[in-house]
Design a protein around this motif. Structure first.
Motif, short mmCIF file in Angstrom:
data_model
loop_
_atom_site.label_atom_id
_atom_site.label_comp_id
_atom_site.label_asym_id
_atom_site.label_seq_id
_atom_site.Cartn_x
_atom_site.Cartn_y
_atom_site.Cartn_z
N ASP A 272 0.67 -1.14 0.13
CA ASP A 272 0.02 -0.25 0.11
C ASP A 272 1.00 1.31 0.04
O ASP A 272 2.26 1.28 0.05
CB ASP A 272 -0.89 -0.10 1.22
CG ASP A 272 -1.77 1.21 1.39
OD1 ASP A 272 -2.22 1.75 0.42
OD2 ASP A 272 -2.44 1.39 2.37
N ARG B 96 -2.70 4.10 -4.73
CA ARG B 96 -2.78 2.94 -3.48
C ARG B 96 -3.43 1.68 -3.91
O ARG B 96 -4.81 1.70 -3.71
CB ARG B 96 -3.63 3.53 -2.25
CG ARG B 96 -2.88 5.01 -1.84
CD ARG B 96 -3.58 5.44 -0.59
NE ARG B 96 -3.52 4.23 0.51
CZ ARG B 96 -4.28 4.51 1.77
NH1 ARG B 96 -4.82 5.61 2.00
NH2 ARG B 96 -4.15 3.54 2.60
N GLU C 292 -7.16 9.06 -0.67
CA GLU C 292 -7.94 8.65 0.50
C GLU C 292 -8.91 9.62 0.88
O GLU C 292 -10.05 8.94 1.45
CB GLU C 292 -6.75 8.41 1.46
CG GLU C 292 -7.19 7.84 2.92
CD GLU C 292 -6.58 7.56 4.01
OE1 GLU C 292 -6.52 7.14 5.03
OE2 GLU C 292 -4.98 8.01 3.78
N SER D 195 -12.33 11.63 -3.98
CA SER D 195 -11.89 10.18 -3.50
C SER D 195 -13.09 9.16 -3.65
O SER D 195 -12.56 7.93 -3.38
CB SER D 195 -11.54 10.52 -2.00
OG SER D 195 -12.69 11.00 -1.43
N ASN E 12 -13.56 3.56 -3.79
CA ASN E 12 -12.82 3.00 -2.83
C ASN E 12 -12.71 1.47 -3.09
O ASN E 12 -13.32 0.86 -2.00
CB ASN E 12 -13.17 3.57 -1.50
CG ASN E 12 -12.36 3.14 -0.24
OD1 ASN E 12 -12.78 2.81 0.75
ND2 ASN E 12 -10.79 3.30 -0.61
#
Length: 335
Positions: A182, A215, A236, A241, A279
């Motif tokens: 990550d 990521r 993030e 996001s 996400n």
């Protein structure tokens, strides 16, 4: 004559033991397609585990819900040889196992707590050696639990392996451990002969860096297809996001790994506003030729999304279902 009989029985026992420890033993035959979902919610009223059964129908119907009492549920994996599900709670530092009954429902099997497990994320199971691997991101470690089916109450990891980055998604196949790193590295590291790794700092046999990666989190790999699927959660927080997630497909993957590392451009990238990816914390892959589907745990938008393996660019999901929970990890049993 007695020596001949003894030799015969010794050969028979050796053959049986050899068969029981074959990494390449065919999966038990089944027409099942079940998607196991581990929820990251910490509210005690939220069911920790969902099962979509079947997961390959025309629609994703309402899942079965189970209160496995694993708040902040993370990694989940199913072993078809023993019919066992393993699941970890990051908050409670608890690892539980469940028997999957013939009707697909779960029954408690085992449980233990490791107070030393810092931040349990994805998990992988070596059914030949009865070993569970748990990625822990904040302390850059892989926790290894040997004989996991016999551990009860409280325990410490058999081995703690230190990495040079924060692991998230992990995948084990034929004693090869793929580890997603990550943060800014955007790496996938490959540890060959994972069962032989010793306590302390470990160095990958080979690795790749994904060009454009931000990521990386989820991972799925098939040696029979030699293709790697990765998820990228993007930023993030902040503007975009919840819409900047990506899925990378890397074909002819294994040859791209190199001892010194190499930059790899994905074969295809699924991204854009139509995808609904914000996400995507985990991925699973139905490799059956008549299916060939990528399942995605979309945490920010509380969805399970399904894409076709051949998809590329700004495409809409093949199927989608909106949840009232936050899916963190998924595992697909499709045979």
């Amino acid at each position: 004559m007695n020596r001949q009989i003894f030799a015969f029985f010794l050969l028979a026992i050796t053959s049986v033991l050899g068969c029981s420890k074959d990494d390449n033993e065919p999966l038990p035959q089944s027409s099942v397609s079940r998607l196991y979902v581990s929820n990251a919610d910490t509210d005690a009223s939220v069911m920790s585990t969902l099962i979509f059964d079947p997961a390959d129908g025309a629609t994703l119907d309402s899942p079965d819900r189970y209160d496995t009492k694993l708040p902040d549920g993370n990694g989940i994996v199913f072993d078809p040889f023993s019919g066992t599900v393993f699941q970890v709670s990051r908050q409670a530092k608890n690892i539980k196992s469940f028997t999957v009954k013939t009707d697909g429902s779960l029954a408690d099997k085992g449980s233990f707590i490791d107070d030393g497990l810092t931040s349990g994320r994805e998990i992988a199971f070596d059914r030949v050696r009865k070993t569970l691997y748990v990625a822990s991101n904040t302390d850059s470690s892989i926790y290894v639990y040997q004989g996991v089916d016999t551990i009860k109450s409280s325990a410490r990891a058999s081995k703690k392996l230190k990495l040079n980055g924060q692991p998230w998604g992990i995948h084990l196949e034929n004693d090869n451990l793929f580890v997603v790193i990550d943060r800014s590295s955007a790496q996938v590291q490959l540890f060959e002969n994972a069962s032989s790794l010793v306590v302390g700092t470990i160095v990958p046999s080979k690795k790749i860096t994904v060009t454009g990666g931000i990521r990386l989190h989820g991972i799925a790999y098939s040696s029979s297809r030699d293709a790697l699927i990765l998820s990228d959660i993007g930023e993030e927080a902040g503007s975009g996001s919840t819409s900047d997630g990506k899925i990378y497909v890397i074909e002819a993957a294994l040859a791209k790994f190199a001892a010194m590392g190499t930059a790899v451009s994905p074969t295809r990238i699924i991204s854009g506003i139509n995808t609904g990816l914000g996400n995507p914390v985990d991925v699973a892959w139905d490799i059956r030729a008549e299916k060939d589907l990528i399942y995605v745990a979309e945490k920010a938008n509380k969805k399970i999304q399904v894409f076709k393996f051949s998809n590329n660019g700004n495409v809409s999901p093949f199927r989608t279902v909106t949840l009232n929970t936050s899916p963190e990890a998924i595992y697909l049993d499709a045979r």
